[in-house]
Design an enzyme around this catalytic site. Sequence first.
Site, PDB file in Angstrom:
ATOM      1  N   ARG A  61      21.800  12.170  10.488  1.00 18.44           N
ATOM      2  CA  ARG A  61      21.818  10.791   9.967  1.00 18.44           C
ATOM      3  C   ARG A  61      20.405  10.185   9.971  1.00 18.44           C
ATOM      4  NH1 ARG A  61      23.220   6.835  13.167  1.00 18.44           N
ATOM      5  NH2 ARG A  61      24.807   8.062  14.193  1.00 18.44           N
ATOM      6  N   TYR A 115      21.637  -3.771 -13.863  1.00 23.64           N
ATOM      7  CA  TYR A 115      22.731  -2.788 -13.830  1.00 23.64           C
ATOM      8  C   TYR A 115      24.025  -3.466 -13.346  1.00 23.64           C
ATOM      9  CZ  TYR A 115      25.007   1.618 -12.512  1.00 23.64           C
ATOM     10  OH  TYR A 115      25.875   2.671 -12.376  1.00 23.64           O
ATOM     11  N   ASP A 188      13.684  -1.929  -9.812  1.00 20.73           N
ATOM     12  CA  ASP A 188      14.526  -0.758 -10.068  1.00 20.73           C
ATOM     13  C   ASP A 188      13.876  -0.030 -11.241  1.00 20.73           C
ATOM     14  OD1 ASP A 188      16.416   1.018 -11.134  1.00 20.73           O
ATOM     15  OD2 ASP A 188      18.117  -0.203 -10.498  1.00 20.73           O
ATOM     16  N   LYS A 213      19.909   9.799 -11.891  1.00 22.73           N
ATOM     17  CA  LYS A 213      19.568   9.792 -13.316  1.00 22.73           C
ATOM     18  C   LYS A 213      18.360  10.697 -13.586  1.00 22.73           C
ATOM     19  CE  LYS A 213      22.813   6.716 -13.053  1.00 22.73           C
ATOM     20  NZ  LYS A 213      22.534   5.295 -12.920  1.00 22.73           N
TER      21      LYS A 213
HETATM   22  C1  LIG Z   1      22.969   4.261 -12.075  1.00 24.35           C
HETATM   23  C2  LIG Z   1      22.103   3.124 -11.747  1.00 24.35           C
HETATM   24  C3  LIG Z   1      22.164   2.503 -10.493  1.00 24.35           C
HETATM   25  C4  LIG Z   1      23.145   2.938  -9.439  1.00 24.35           C
HETATM   26  O1  LIG Z   1      22.876   4.228  -8.993  1.00 24.35           O
HETATM   27  P1  LIG Z   1      23.971   5.225  -8.379  1.00 24.35           P
HETATM   28  O2  LIG Z   1      23.179   6.436  -8.083  1.00 24.35           O
HETATM   29  O3  LIG Z   1      25.044   5.411  -9.398  1.00 24.35           O
HETATM   30  O4  LIG Z   1      24.507   4.558  -7.153  1.00 24.35           O
HETATM   31  C5  LIG Z   1      21.294   1.470 -10.232  1.00 24.35           C
HETATM   32  N1  LIG Z   1      20.420   1.033 -11.161  1.00 24.35           N
HETATM   33  C6  LIG Z   1      20.341   1.592 -12.378  1.00 24.35           C
HETATM   34  C7  LIG Z   1      19.354   1.062 -13.350  1.00 24.35           C
HETATM   35  C8  LIG Z   1      21.168   2.648 -12.721  1.00 24.35           C
HETATM   36  O5  LIG Z   1      21.107   3.202 -13.935  1.00 24.35           O
END
Ligand SMILES: *Cc1c(COP(=O)(O)O)cnc(C)c1O
Length: 400
Positions: A61, A115, A188, A213
């Site tokens: 962890r 998002y 982000d 992604k």
């Molecule tokens: C997919 C996404 C998230 C969330 O990420 P997860 O890995 O699905 O938890 C946050 N911000 C953006 C811009 C995303 O495309």
Amino acid sequence: MDKLLHKSFQTRAVHAGERVPPADFRPVATPIWNTVGYLYESMDDLDAVFDRKKQGQVYLRYSNPTTEAFENAVANLESAEAAQAYSSGMAAIHAALLGAGIKAGTSIVAALDVYGATFTLLNSIFTNLGVNIRMVDVSSHDEVETALKETGATVLYVESISNPLLKVADVPALAKLARKHGALLLVDNTFASPYLLNPLEHGAEYVIHSATKYLSGHGDALAGVVATSTANKNKLFELNKLIGGVLGPFEAWLALRGLKTLPLRMKQQCENALRVAEWLRLHPRIETVHYPGLPEHPQHELAKQLFEGRGFGGVLSFVIEGADKNKVFRFMESLSICLPATTLGDIYSLVLHPMTSSHRGLTPQERARVGIRDGLVRLSTGIESADDILADLDSALSKV
Ligand SMILES: *Cc1c(COP(=O)(O)O)cnc(C)c1O
């Protein structure tokens, strides 16, 4: 093996073959360290590792070598001192907000078109915990400044390229505004990826990725990561020991493996997205195309400057003329190369209907305010040939 001499079959079955002494070679590729615990020569060594006086591992962890390799790679690509990995992008967003000092009574100014899950995280969970949230159009710096002043916010939260309308945030200008009003800028950077932009170089304090992604890139791992200073990383590390949103070694290994081809994939995906955007914009069934690479996009010049000619990202969105939900569904079902799956940034081309998926959690009023129409489709271009993607879109558009 001596220790096992004359031991029962049952005991040997448990311990045989394990814990070979360290060798004088190193693996070329980082192995998957699937172990929860670690052994040291002496208990004093373990004690020193607990105190962080000696480098080492304690418990899964806390950290593990595969995840640390991924963290170091992301830190390097984001021009950061350090990074902390998480089990998902959402865990990373939640952690970065806590790391930035968000608690009851504090305020966050956030981009209106974040998002979908981030929108709901802010407006339900954080709101219920006593955090004040103000959502603004971050392309209007006046609106941002007013909100920062009125709320006394300690965090300004934006996406470098927004979803699903692909607005580009002026990160250097927003970082200055945040600093002027005593707030930290959190970015982000999922859609731009470090291939296009390093927000820390422009004054951001924390950079967040859904590594699910582009960083992983193959649609087979869920992961998140926050890149920041060493001091912030230490805070995040201590927080995650308690919260436990840890990235496991296998996912870290997949993500690390994905990173190696990030520039190759991004280059192809950016080229494909530009080709598709230019083609869709002339298509008679298409009403609007949102893509920062098109000259009519409101932040086209800014995108050129920020991304320094490397491209404009691999995601675009478009409105099919006169389409309602049903028409969009028929369009999506008619595609064969572009897959209607709820994700983006993969090697595969992917389409998504924001109204019924990513932004499903928003009320119709909230969607209207953000500008998400019923006929809007988001396309994340993969690394296939652009000609095949265009033929697929053309054939599906002819059926609606
Ligand atoms: C997919 C996404 C998230 C969330 O990420 P997860 O890995 O699905 O938890 C946050 N911000 C953006 C811009 C995303 O495309």
